[in-house]
Design an enzyme around this catalytic site. Structure first.
Site, PDB file in Angstrom:
ATOM      1  N   CYS A  42      58.705  25.933  26.436  1.00  0.00           N
ATOM      2  CA  CYS A  42      59.175  27.311  26.627  1.00  0.00           C
ATOM      3  C   CYS A  42      60.166  27.798  25.569  1.00  0.00           C
ATOM      4  CB  CYS A  42      59.786  27.444  28.009  1.00  0.00           C
ATOM      5  SG  CYS A  42      58.656  26.866  29.293  1.00  0.00           S
ATOM      6  N   HIS A  61      64.282  33.207  28.665  1.00  0.00           N
ATOM      7  CA  HIS A  61      62.990  32.739  29.170  1.00  0.00           C
ATOM      8  C   HIS A  61      62.861  33.118  30.644  1.00  0.00           C
ATOM      9  CE1 HIS A  61      59.561  30.459  30.139  1.00  0.00           C
ATOM     10  NE2 HIS A  61      60.209  29.507  30.799  1.00  0.00           N
ATOM     11  N   ASN A  86      55.852  32.892  34.983  1.00  0.00           N
ATOM     12  CA  ASN A  86      56.320  32.127  33.829  1.00  0.00           C
ATOM     13  C   ASN A  86      55.140  31.890  32.872  1.00  0.00           C
ATOM     14  OD1 ASN A  86      57.198  30.153  32.057  1.00  0.00           O
ATOM     15  ND2 ASN A  86      58.200  28.903  33.632  1.00  0.00           N
TER      16      ASN A  86
END
Ligand code: COA
Length: 320
Positions: free
Chosen positions: A110, A245, A275
């Site tokens: 990520c 994020h 996500n």
């Protein structure tokens, strides 16, 4: 030597899957998912390949930049979910744009988009490129176990891209670090070697310790915002936009509370996308950009965190 962002782009697959849709085949509910994660729906690949998403996001960013693709001297793509490690997604994207510059993928979950920016910044510093295409493309839904309610509800698919240009401005801080750990794991292909005595150590799907990652994420955001501001010699309250994020709305809310920052300065896409690993940050930046919320001189703070465990963060001065 520094850089400015001159074009951004996003591509999300057509199909949208709601929490209620998931509850038809997994023992879950919108009442569980939304309050704990902030997620309402996510985009999921059906006919689209990861390459399709990457190419489309890249084309939009290049189009906005107004430059000729031939001026791009580097393509870096962050992904951990590509359909084929070879050729790299970046090579496929470069080919689609008709360019032959260095093009490769970075594989650091990520935080990958921010690390991609730092790699491009290095090319700029060495005079190796004037323009770079940095993108992230993720098809997380191919990695999760769709019978595991603790993971499959969290993720979605998509790609985000940015074209950046080297400038002579003073560099702003960029940071990256890792804290090796197995709180989030993703197996590779099973070994085909008749000599290999290692079993498939990491199962066959993405697995994680959600609570451990939650704690890591909250600490990482807190640490990075303060460290970046200290390195830049500014008060972090003077940052105009925080692009963190998008792993969980509660992580974002914790960060707001811990840092005492203005909630409206923290961009959110999680409710609509879930996500999307490293693609979250460029997608969120593109959202702000296309909504006209980024103004000349604005200071952006990017913090990516996730598997590795890894962190990448930076400050960017917006120039229009
Ligand atoms: N629907 C319904 N129940 C669920 C569920 C779901 N989708 N997922 C888990 N549960 C259940 C569990 O089975 C458990 O039940 P039990 O108490 O009977 O055993 C209960 O809910 C609590 O599970 P737990 O995992 O402790 O929940 P949590 O409050 O820690 O929330 C996360 C789980 C995943 C939402 C949270 O830990 C998180 O977001 N962590 C960060 C993970 C992340 O973002 N990873 C990627 C980083 S890049």
């Amino acid at each position: 030597m520094s850089f400015k962002v001159i074009g951004t782009g996003t591509c999300l697959p057509q199909k949208v899957v709601t929490n209620d849709d998931l509850s038809e085949f997994v023992d879950t509910s919108d009442e569980w998912i939304f309050p704990r994660t902030g997620i309402k729906r996510r985009h999921v690949c059906t006919t689209e390949t990861l390459d399709d998403l990457a190419i489309s996001a890249a084309q939009k960013a290049v189009e906005m930049s107004g430059i000729d693709p031939g001026q791009i001297g580097l393509v870096v793509c962050s992904t951990t979910s590509s359909d084929h490690p070879i050729p790299s997604v970046a090579c496929v994207v470069a080919g689609s744009l008709g360019i032959e510059c260095p093009a490769y993928d970075v594989y650091i979950a990520c935080s990958g988009f921010v690390h991609g920016l730092e790699i491009a910044d290095g090319y700029f510093a060495r005079g190796r490129a004037k323009y770079a295409l940095v993108l992230s493309a993720e098809k997380c839904t191919r990695l999760v176990d769709w019978s595991d309610r603790s993971t499959c509800v969290l993720f979605g698919d998509g790609a985000g891209a940015a074209v950046i240009e080297a400038t002579d401005d003073e560099s702003l801080p960029m940071r990256g670090w890792t804290k090796a750990g197995f709180e989030l794991t993703l197996p590779g292909q099973p070994s085909k070697s008749p000599y290999d005595q290692h079993p498939a150590d990491y199962g066959d799907s993405l697995a994680m310790n959600g609570r451990a990652i939650f704690r890591f994420a909250v600490k990482a955001i807190n640490k990075e915002v303060k460290a970046l501001a200290a390195e830049a010699g500014i008060d972090y309250h003077d940052i105009d936009h925080y692009i963190f994020h998008q792993a969980n709305e509660r992580i974002l809310s914790f960060a707001v509370d811990h840092l005492g920052i203005d909630n409206d300065k923290v961009v959110r896409t999680i409710q609509e996308t879930g996500n999307i690993s490293s693609a979250c940050i460029p997608i969120a930046m593109d959202k702000l950009n296309r909504e006209g919320k980024l103004h000349d001189g604005d200071l952006l703070c990017l913090v990516g965190f996730g598997g590795g465990l890894s962190v990448g963060s930076c400050l960017i001065r917006w120039q229009s």
